[in-house]
Design a protein around this motif. Structure first.
Motif, mmCIF file in Angstrom:
data_model
loop_
_atom_site.group_PDB
_atom_site.id
_atom_site.type_symbol
_atom_site.label_atom_id
_atom_site.label_comp_id
_atom_site.label_asym_id
_atom_site.label_seq_id
_atom_site.Cartn_x
_atom_site.Cartn_y
_atom_site.Cartn_z
ATOM 1 N N ARG A 71 0.833 -1.195 0.000
ATOM 2 C CA ARG A 71 0.000 0.000 0.000
ATOM 3 C C ARG A 71 0.873 1.253 0.000
ATOM 4 N N ASN A 72 0.505 2.198 -0.848
ATOM 5 C CA ASN A 72 1.200 3.480 -0.989
ATOM 6 C C ASN A 72 2.631 3.344 -1.524
ATOM 7 N N VAL A 73 2.993 2.148 -1.932
ATOM 8 C CA VAL A 73 4.332 1.931 -2.490
ATOM 9 C C VAL A 73 4.234 1.375 -3.904
ATOM 10 N N GLY A 74 3.368 0.365 -4.075
ATOM 11 C CA GLY A 74 3.229 -0.294 -5.371
ATOM 12 C C GLY A 74 3.869 -1.661 -5.361
ATOM 13 N N ALA A 75 4.349 -2.077 -6.516
ATOM 14 C CA ALA A 75 4.940 -3.410 -6.649
ATOM 15 C C ALA A 75 6.399 -3.385 -6.219
ATOM 16 N N THR A 76 6.750 -4.310 -5.336
ATOM 17 C CA THR A 76 8.131 -4.423 -4.878
ATOM 18 C C THR A 76 8.559 -5.885 -4.916
ATOM 19 N N VAL A 77 9.864 -6.098 -4.958
ATOM 20 C CA VAL A 77 10.399 -7.458 -4.942
ATOM 21 C C VAL A 77 10.204 -8.047 -3.555
#
Length: 242
Positions: free
Chosen positions: A69-75
């Motif tokens: 949330r509030n960051v997006g797609a991450t590894v």
């Protein structure tokens, strides 16, 4: 004409995005927590963000990517609990497979295993910054498969294959996390191959193969204990808070 070529082109772009991002994740170029920016990746691929978004959804289904949330797609970080269960199981079934394969291993099989280990050793001699973690991991897997392949029990081999596949969904290359294991792994391969060449019995070879796998597990878990930021807590993880 119909939409066939357009659909095909879109599918190709999704596949290109998927392969690019996945390779960078499993090679360690994209580390845990790395943010996947759709716009930047789309520009790199010369496409719209739509194929990149679809590729990321596929990677999320494989547990390599997560949405924050509030960051997006991450590894996604390594799941230490799933990794431990997978490696503990693989140590048992792969060790048993190598033990059963022992009477059927040929001189050519042993020579191929030594050749692969020599290629791994050569990778270690690359200049700083040029070490290819993914190639090292691929050679490692080929060596392990060479020793297990003659096992006459197809059900046991199926379990080994399932273990390798499961590792790929968790993290193909743990050597980017524990680089010290690269040299240790090559040395342990030498010792295992020397045991086989010397005519050691099946229980001895099985125990050595199992301990080799377990040593990698211990190294990764020790790393995660020192650097929990690279790990991904799960509902099974006692460190996870409600």
């Amino acid at each position: 004409m119909g939409p066939g070529p357009v659909a095909g082109a879109a599918t190709s772009k999704v596949e290109q995005a998927y392969e690019l991002i996945r390779e960078r994740i499993v090679s360690g170029r994209y580390t845990p927590g790395y943010r996947l920016v759709l716009g930047s990746l789309a520009r790199e691929l010369g496409s719209s963000p739509v194929p990149v978004r679809e590729a990321i959804r596929r990677l999320e289904a494989e547990s390599l990517v997560e949405f924050e949330r509030n960051v997006g797609a991450t590894v996604r970080g390594l799941d230490p609990v799933e990794y431990r269960w997978t490696m503990e199981t693989l140590a048992v079934v792969e060790g048993a497979a190598v033990g059963q394969a022992l009477p059927l291993l040929t001189a050519a099989d042993l020579a191929e295993a030594r050749r692969l280990n020599d290629l791994m050793r050569a990778e270690l001699g690359q200049p700083a910054g040029e070490f290819d973690t993914q190639r090292f991991s691929q050679l490692n897997q080929r060596l392990h498969r060479t020793l297990a392949a003659p096992c006459p029990n197809p059900h046991l081999l199926d379990l080994v294959d399932r273990g390798w596949h499961r590792l790929a969904t968790l993290r193909t290359s743990v050597f980017s996390l524990v680089p010290d294991r690269t040299h240790q792994s090559v040395a342990e391969h030498d010792a295992l191959l020397d045991l086989i060449a010397a005519g050691a019995d099946a229980p001895t070879v099985e125990a050595a193969a199992r301990e080799h796998r377990s040593a990698t597990l211990r190294a990764v878990l020790a790393h995660e204990a020192r650097d929990p930021a690279t790990a991904q807590p799960t509902s099974h993880d006692p460190r996870r808070r409600p």
